[in-house]
Design a protein around this motif. Structure first.
Motif, PDB file in Angstrom:
ATOM      1  N   GLU A   1       3.199   7.564   5.479  1.00 13.86           N
ATOM      2  CA  GLU A   1       1.805   7.763   5.084  1.00 13.86           C
ATOM      3  C   GLU A   1       0.962   6.525   5.362  1.00 13.86           C
ATOM      4  O   GLU A   1      -0.208   6.616   5.694  1.00 13.86           O
ATOM      5  N   VAL A   2       1.569   5.352   5.229  1.00 13.33           N
ATOM      6  CA  VAL A   2       0.848   4.091   5.462  1.00 13.33           C
ATOM      7  C   VAL A   2       1.012   3.625   6.905  1.00 13.33           C
ATOM      8  O   VAL A   2       0.059   3.146   7.529  1.00 13.33           O
TER       9      VAL A   2
ATOM     10  N   LYS B   1       2.074  15.381  -0.332  1.00 10.18           N
ATOM     11  CA  LYS B   1       2.341  14.923   1.031  1.00 10.18           C
ATOM     12  C   LYS B   1       3.716  14.266   1.161  1.00 10.18           C
ATOM     13  O   LYS B   1       4.403  14.446   2.165  1.00 10.18           O
ATOM     14  N   VAL B   2       4.097  13.479   0.166  1.00 10.83           N
ATOM     15  CA  VAL B   2       5.332  12.689   0.299  1.00 10.83           C
ATOM     16  C   VAL B   2       6.545  13.392  -0.308  1.00 10.83           C
ATOM     17  O   VAL B   2       7.667  12.886  -0.194  1.00 10.83           O
TER      18      VAL B   2
ATOM     19  N   GLN C   1      -2.437  14.808  -4.736  1.00  9.02           N
ATOM     20  CA  GLN C   1      -2.516  15.011  -3.285  1.00  9.02           C
ATOM     21  C   GLN C   1      -1.476  14.181  -2.547  1.00  9.02           C
ATOM     22  O   GLN C   1      -0.831  14.664  -1.609  1.00  9.02           O
ATOM     23  N   THR C   2      -1.304  12.935  -2.975  1.00 16.34           N
ATOM     24  CA  THR C   2      -0.280  12.084  -2.357  1.00 16.34           C
ATOM     25  C   THR C   2       1.109  12.643  -2.637  1.00 16.34           C
ATOM     26  O   THR C   2       1.970  12.670  -1.751  1.00 16.34           O
TER      27      THR C   2
ATOM     28  N   LYS D   1       0.809  -1.213   0.000  1.00 20.72           N
ATOM     29  CA  LYS D   1       0.000   0.000   0.000  1.00 20.72           C
ATOM     30  C   LYS D   1       0.851   1.277   0.000  1.00 20.72           C
ATOM     31  O   LYS D   1       0.321   2.378  -0.158  1.00 20.72           O
TER      32      LYS D   1
ATOM     33  N   ASN E   1      -1.429  11.341  -9.080  1.00 20.74           N
ATOM     34  CA  ASN E   1      -1.764  11.355  -7.655  1.00 20.74           C
ATOM     35  C   ASN E   1      -1.282  12.656  -7.007  1.00 20.74           C
ATOM     36  O   ASN E   1      -0.369  12.650  -6.173  1.00 20.74           O
TER      37      ASN E   1
ATOM     38  N   TYR F   1       2.972   4.022  -1.538  1.00 22.01           N
ATOM     39  CA  TYR F   1       3.045   4.545  -2.903  1.00 22.01           C
ATOM     40  C   TYR F   1       4.460   5.038  -3.183  1.00 22.01           C
ATOM     41  O   TYR F   1       4.897   6.050  -2.646  1.00 22.01           O
TER      42      TYR F   1
ATOM     43  N   ARG G   1       7.414   8.334   2.498  1.00 23.24           N
ATOM     44  CA  ARG G   1       6.341   7.607   1.815  1.00 23.24           C
ATOM     45  C   ARG G   1       5.778   6.481   2.686  1.00 23.24           C
ATOM     46  O   ARG G   1       4.575   6.232   2.681  1.00 23.24           O
TER      47      ARG G   1
ATOM     48  N   GLU H   1       3.819  11.158 -11.934  1.00 18.73           N
ATOM     49  CA  GLU H   1       3.343  10.872 -10.580  1.00 18.73           C
ATOM     50  C   GLU H   1       2.479  12.007 -10.043  1.00 18.73           C
ATOM     51  O   GLU H   1       1.406  11.787  -9.476  1.00 18.73           O
TER      52      GLU H   1
END
Length: 477
Positions: free
Chosen positions: A297-298, A27-28, A23-24, A6, A21, A8, A294, A17
């Motif tokens: 986030e998970v 964040k990362v 928004q992701t 999960k 994505n 990314y 990254r 990228e």
């Protein structure tokens, strides 16, 4: 144990990228040295680094966060650029010492007008309206144009533009004039926009300089002229009412081709060099922290990498720390390590620890499907396509991980594609890019250097070369 699949790890291309994505990506995105702030608001405007170091990631983040941070951004790429276009310029005599500086200044300000018109289409300042009208009639502001078309149109017009006089203070007596020469057009555009007041800053991003290499007519002076032009424009608009800044994304190996009396000072005072070297504990390095961002986030907490690594990976492989073993098989760049983790995800099963065999399988796939092609991409433009394509076959034919320049030259002599190719320059390029290292003789013990681990090291033609493990694995040597 987190579900590692999960996480990314993105795409090989940061723009792709960010588009898929956004928004992701925001964040990362990892900026450990606050380079974003310097690029947007500071004096530095050259973002340099090796291919794969993340220059495009910075431009993507600038574009994604522009609105929320109160500025406009506009990216223009030199993709599809044809160097031969410049040979058609008929006004060289009026362009100064470097014949490309004034021309680039003109091109860049046309792009700035396009950017302003895109985001603020209702400005009614008379001089600005005249410039927009003239550029529109000449086809410069068409929405589907790229910067290469701007260059071509300007050359075809012989650096001329029909425009109402922007130098007349009394509009009643304004008349049509023809501006001739890049410097005259540049001055007219500059005068028409510099006093416009707009609350937001404008950031123009220039990238795609790699493509300029892919032409037999490549001249380093073209890039030098672009950098000098950007430097002058940034200096001018730092003091004007209208706030405009131009940023250049450029590979180190392309920048190193440029020669100019002032370029070293410009690069030092205005450049930011991306570097992902690992000194000391790898867990504390920027490269691993980029991956950590990254995983956080998970995992749901910060600085998760070390815990997750211990949960999923074995402690050692072949009597070596697993992390050190993995790092020996990649080059220290964001793109490389993220591509490795994408391959690891294919081997991961939730609830089960990875075995050394699965890691070896992931590394083999990484080498086969990414590493060799990355090497070819890095050489493209510096050497012919035939040479770049044939190089892995020659390394395989040599049959060894260790070799000297003379042995490489001997093997290359059997291939017509390499006739006239300076093998020393080719190996030096591979060394600087990190695909080969060298043994350094010492009285007590020899030691091995790779440029991405030892940035100060230079290629020594009499020292033994050694293929990177990623190449060795891909070529099954």
């Amino acid at each position: 144990m987190i579900d590692f699949k999960k996480v990314y790890f993105g795409c090989a291309d940061a723009d792709t990228e960010a588009e898929r994505n956004p928004q992701t990506f925001k964040k990362v995105f990892f900026d450990p040295h606050n380079y974003m702030e310097e690029l947007i608001s500071g004096d530095r405007y050259i973002l340099r680094g090796r291919k794969g170091d993340g220059k495009t990631a910075f431009s993507a983040q600038i574009k994604l966060t522009a609105s929320e941070n109160g500025f406009y951004s506009y990216q223009r790429s030199l993709n599809n650029f044809n160097n031969t276009t410049f040979a058609k310029i008929k006004t060289y005599d009026n362009l100064g010492g470097n014949p490309y500086i004034s021309f680039w200044k003109c091109v860049l300000l046309i792009e700035c007008v396009r950017m302003i018109y895109k985001y603020e289409p209702h400005i009614q300042t008379p001089e600005y309206v005249d410039i927009v009208d003239a550029l529109s009639k000449s086809g410069f502001l068409a929405t589907d144009n790229d910067i290469a078309i701007t260059v071509t149109r300007l050359v075809e017009a012989d650096s001329a533009l029909n425009i109402k006089s922007v130098f007349q203070h009394n509009r009643k007596y304004a008349h049509d004039v023809e501006l001739r020469g890049a410097e005259e057009i540049y001055t007219a555009i500059k005068n028409s926009i510099k006093d416009i007041y707009l609350p937001r800053k404008f950031i123009l991003i220039i990238d795609g300089l790699d493509d300029i290499l892919n032409n037999t007519e490549f001249k380093a002076e073209i890039i030098t002229g672009l950098i000098r032009a950007v430097d002058e424009i940034n200096r001018v608009f730092k003091k004007t009412t209208l706030s405009i800044k131009t940023i250049i994304l450029i590979r180190d190996d392309i920048l190193n081709l440029c020669r100019d009396p002032n370029l070293s000072k410009i690069s030092r005072d205005s450049g930011i060099r991306l570097s992902w070297a690992i000194d000391g504990n790898p867990y504390d390095s920027d490269l691993i922290q980029l991956v950590c961002k990254r995983i956080d986030e998970v995992a749901g907490y910060q600085n998760s990498f070390q815990n997750v690594w211990k949960e999923i990976f074995p402690e050692t492989i072949r009597n070596k720390s697993t992390l050190d073993y993995v790092l020996d098989n990649i080059i220290y760049r964001p793109r490389d390590i993220l591509q490795f983790f994408i391959e690891i995800q294919k081997e991961f099963v939730l609830g089960k620890k990875l075995t050394s065999e699965k890691i070896e399988t992931a590394l083999a796939r990484y080498s086969d499907e990414y590493f060799v092609d990355a090497m070819r991409d890095e050489l493209t433009g510096f050497f012919s396509d035939d040479v770049v394509t044939k190089l892995p076959d020659i390394l395989i034919k040599m049959g060894t991980r260790y070799f000297y320049l003379s042995e490489f030259e001997n093997e290359c002599s059997h291939y017509p594609e390499f006739e006239g190719i300076p093998c020393r320059i080719l190996l030096e390029k591979l060394f600087v890019a990190g695909y080969i290292g060298q043994h350094r003789p010492r009285e007590r013990m020899d030691y091995t250097v790779f440029s991405y681990r030892n940035p100060r090291e230079k290629f020594q033609e009499d020292h033994e070369c050694i293929l990177h493990r990623g190449l060795t694995r891909a070529l099954t040597l």
